[in-house]
Design a protein around this motif. Structure first.
Motif, short mmCIF file in Angstrom:
data_model
loop_
_atom_site.label_atom_id
_atom_site.label_comp_id
_atom_site.label_asym_id
_atom_site.label_seq_id
_atom_site.Cartn_x
_atom_site.Cartn_y
_atom_site.Cartn_z
N ARG A 167 0.72 0.70 4.49
CA ARG A 167 2.14 0.36 4.28
C ARG A 167 3.07 1.51 4.66
NH1 ARG A 167 3.05 -3.44 -1.12
NH2 ARG A 167 1.58 -5.08 -0.50
N TYR A 168 2.64 2.74 4.40
CA TYR A 168 3.53 3.86 4.71
C TYR A 168 3.77 3.96 6.22
CZ TYR A 168 0.56 7.47 6.85
OH TYR A 168 -0.21 8.20 7.71
N ARG A 169 2.89 3.36 7.01
CA ARG A 169 3.04 3.40 8.46
C ARG A 169 3.90 2.25 8.99
NH1 ARG A 169 -0.68 6.77 10.83
NH2 ARG A 169 -0.43 5.66 12.81
N VAL A 170 3.95 1.16 8.23
CA VAL A 170 4.65 -0.03 8.73
C VAL A 170 5.89 -0.41 7.92
CG1 VAL A 170 2.54 -0.94 9.75
CG2 VAL A 170 3.16 -1.62 7.43
N VAL A 171 6.06 0.18 6.75
CA VAL A 171 7.25 -0.08 5.93
C VAL A 171 8.20 1.11 6.09
CG1 VAL A 171 8.15 -0.49 3.62
CG2 VAL A 171 5.94 -1.48 4.29
N PRO A 172 9.31 0.94 6.78
CA PRO A 172 10.21 2.08 7.06
C PRO A 172 10.69 2.79 5.80
CG PRO A 172 10.81 0.17 8.38
CD PRO A 172 9.78 -0.30 7.40
N GLU A 173 10.91 2.03 4.73
CA GLU A 173 11.45 2.61 3.50
C GLU A 173 10.46 3.58 2.84
OE1 GLU A 173 13.42 -1.36 4.24
OE2 GLU A 173 11.36 -0.56 4.31
N ILE A 174 9.17 3.35 3.05
CA ILE A 174 8.16 4.28 2.54
C ILE A 174 7.94 5.40 3.56
CG2 ILE A 174 5.75 4.54 1.82
CD1 ILE A 174 5.80 1.65 0.89
N ASN A 175 7.89 5.03 4.82
CA ASN A 175 7.65 6.00 5.88
C ASN A 175 8.70 7.09 5.92
OD1 ASN A 175 8.22 6.75 8.99
ND2 ASN A 175 6.02 6.45 8.64
N GLN A 176 9.94 6.76 5.56
CA GLN A 176 11.02 7.74 5.65
C GLN A 176 10.74 8.96 4.78
OE1 GLN A 176 14.92 6.14 4.79
NE2 GLN A 176 15.93 8.13 4.95
N LYS A 177 10.20 8.75 3.59
CA LYS A 177 9.90 9.88 2.71
C LYS A 177 8.75 10.72 3.27
CE LYS A 177 9.97 9.37 -1.77
NZ LYS A 177 9.73 8.86 -3.14
N VAL B 37 6.47 -3.93 -6.89
CA VAL B 37 6.72 -2.56 -7.34
C VAL B 37 5.41 -1.80 -7.45
CG1 VAL B 37 7.49 -1.15 -9.29
CG2 VAL B 37 8.89 -3.07 -8.52
N TYR B 38 4.46 -2.37 -8.14
CA TYR B 38 3.18 -1.69 -8.41
C TYR B 38 2.46 -1.32 -7.12
CZ TYR B 38 -1.53 -0.91 -10.29
OH TYR B 38 -2.75 -0.36 -10.61
N GLU B 39 2.34 -2.28 -6.21
CA GLU B 39 1.60 -2.05 -4.98
C GLU B 39 2.27 -0.99 -4.10
OE1 GLU B 39 1.22 -5.83 -3.13
OE2 GLU B 39 -0.07 -6.66 -4.71
N ASN B 40 3.58 -1.02 -4.03
CA ASN B 40 4.28 -0.06 -3.17
C ASN B 40 4.32 1.34 -3.77
OD1 ASN B 40 5.39 -1.39 -0.62
ND2 ASN B 40 5.93 -2.89 -2.20
N VAL B 41 4.33 1.45 -5.08
CA VAL B 41 4.19 2.76 -5.71
C VAL B 41 2.83 3.35 -5.36
CG1 VAL B 41 3.89 3.95 -7.93
CG2 VAL B 41 5.84 2.41 -7.59
N LEU B 42 1.77 2.54 -5.46
CA LEU B 42 0.43 3.00 -5.08
C LEU B 42 0.39 3.40 -3.61
CD1 LEU B 42 -2.31 0.70 -6.70
CD2 LEU B 42 -1.93 3.14 -7.08
N GLY C 245 -9.14 -4.92 -6.84
CA GLY C 245 -9.52 -5.73 -5.68
C GLY C 245 -8.43 -5.89 -4.66
N LEU C 246 -7.56 -4.87 -4.53
CA LEU C 246 -6.47 -4.94 -3.56
C LEU C 246 -7.01 -4.69 -2.15
CD1 LEU C 246 -3.72 -2.90 -5.47
CD2 LEU C 246 -4.15 -5.37 -5.52
N ASN C 247 -6.29 -5.16 -1.17
CA ASN C 247 -6.67 -4.96 0.23
C ASN C 247 -6.39 -3.51 0.61
OD1 ASN C 247 -6.52 -4.78 3.14
ND2 ASN C 247 -6.40 -7.01 3.21
N GLN C 248 -7.45 -2.72 0.77
CA GLN C 248 -7.28 -1.29 1.01
C GLN C 248 -6.52 -1.02 2.30
OE1 GLN C 248 -10.69 1.26 0.44
NE2 GLN C 248 -11.68 -0.22 -0.92
N SER C 249 -6.88 -1.71 3.36
CA SER C 249 -6.22 -1.48 4.64
C SER C 249 -4.72 -1.76 4.53
CB SER C 249 -6.85 -2.36 5.71
OG SER C 249 -6.20 -2.18 6.95
N GLU C 250 -4.40 -2.82 3.84
CA GLU C 250 -2.99 -3.21 3.72
C GLU C 250 -2.20 -2.20 2.88
OE1 GLU C 250 0.63 -4.99 2.46
OE2 GLU C 250 -1.03 -4.68 1.08
#
Length: 393
Positions: A191-201, A124-129, A182-187
């Motif tokens: 995500r908005y480019r590779v996760v359809p559920e985020i990209n849709q918005k 949840v936390y990572e995908n909100v970010l 220390g999260l992976n910045q590139s990843e």
């Protein structure tokens, strides 16, 4: 002499004095002789009456009643007299909520993320970010490139300039969280480019806003103006007023359980900004509709709400595919519908987009109104006293 506290008073009676004063001060190369003589100019040989008419037209004081939100012809460089004093009040109010992410202690968040969050909570936390990082840059570009330059009253542009800064500050906040943990910045950023559920918005926002992200659109064309207003309604009422407002709530749910409190505190200040952004945008839209006597297509509004809800539903079911303690996709979507009805009422629309929607997160509004009382040795934030005194609605 003009009364500069009220320059329009007795303007006609004092016109000759004003014109001669301006000519003598501004046209040093001009030689005035008498009413029947010509004014000698190094470039043109024009009659006195013609030259004075040009000067008169150029230097007529701004009448605030002539200002318009768009398509105005008054001097964009002259702030006052105000026609929209509420816009200046927004600017002053925004400056009372001044902060930076460096003011908030993130040490406990590092411990929470590494040792306390479950896999579901990290998801949840990572995908909100991931969603927010892209959204705030989109918001910054929309205000700076699509909206602000089309305003024809400077008091509106000044608040929107502050808004551009605040969106940049929000982006810094998300980057600060990512770096601190220390999260992976590139990843995270991709995500908005590779996760359809985020990209849709994001794709819906781009589709709604791309047509006005140009400087060459003609807002005197009724169809173009209607499209601009619909896009602005989407941006203010949905993108900022619903998606952002509701978007912080999963992290606030963690905060209510004593987790990720540094991140949540920063999100509280961002939320205060976004409430102001949404309220300002809605006010501007209503002013345009009134001044331009615009009739909004109800079908376009209905389609906009439906598309936004479907995108939010897909997103919520992804980030909350496994509910976390105290928060679920059903609660998230119920709150979206409730807030959407609130935004529709603020816009003055005669229909609720989601009739009967109920408040599912009664604590969410408290997040924007919470006053900070901190121990100095625990955090640099002692008290956002000015911000706490604001009326965030």
């Amino acid at each position: 002499m003009l009364n500069w506290d009220n320059p329009l008073e007795n303007q006609n009676n004092n016109r000759d004095d004003m014109e001669l004063t301006v000519v003598s001060q501004s046209l040093k190369e001009t030689s005035l002789k008498n009413n029947n003589e010509t004014i000698t100019d190094t470039h043109h040989g024009e009659s006195s009456a013609t030259k004075l008419k040009v000067v008169s037209d150029k230097f007529t004081p701004v009448n605030p009643d002539d200002k318009r939100v768009v398509n105005g012809q008054t001097d964009i460089n002259q702030l006052a007299p105000f026609k929209y004093p509420w816009a200046w009040a927004f600017f002053l109010n925004a400056n009372k909520n001044h902060w930076t992410p460096l003011d908030i202690n993130m040490a406990q968040d590092v411990t929470d993320y590494r040792h306390k969050l479950t896999l579901e909570e990290k998801h949840v936390y990572e995908n909100v970010l991931s969603y927010l990082t892209t959204s705030d840059i989109l918001a910054m570009r929309n205000i700076g490139l699509a909206v602000m330059e089309k305003m024809s009253a400077p008091e509106l542009q000044i608040y929107q300039a502050r808004q551009v800064y605040e969106e940049s500050l929000h982006t810094w906040t998300y980057q600060h969280c990512i770096e601190t943990l220390g999260l992976n910045q590139s990843e995270i950023y991709n995500r908005y480019r590779v996760v359809p559920e985020i990209n849709q918005k994001i794709a819906m926002a781009n589709q709604r806003l791309d047509s006005i992200l140009r400087s060459d659109i003609d807002l005197k064309d009724p169809d173009v103006l209607h499209n601009f207003v619909i896009s602005y309604i989407f941006f203010a009422a949905i993108f900022e007023g619903c998606w952002f407002y509701n978007g912080f709530s999963p992290v606030f749910a963690l905060q209510r359980r004593g987790l990720m409190k540094g991140t949540a505190e920063q999100f509280q200040y961002i939320m205060r900004d976004e409430v102001m952004h949404a309220a300002f945008g809605i006010r501007v839209v209503k002013q345009i509709i009134q001044e331009e006597n615009l009739k909004i297509n109800k079908k376009d509004i209905r389609n906009m709400w439906d598309e936004a809800y479907e995108a939010e539903k897909t997103y919520a079911n992804y980030i909350l595919r496994d509910p976390i303690l105290g928060y679920s996709a059903e609660m998230h979507l119920g709150q979206f519908q409730f807030i959407a009805n609130r935004r529709a009422a603020q816009l003055g629309l005669d229909e609720e987009p989601f009739p009967g929607a109920e408040l599912t997160l009664p604590w969410l509004d408290e997040q924007a109104n919470l006053r900070k009382e901190k121990n100095f040795f625990e955090t640099r934030v002692t008290e956002y006293q000015a911000g706490g005194a604001l009326n965030w609605d």
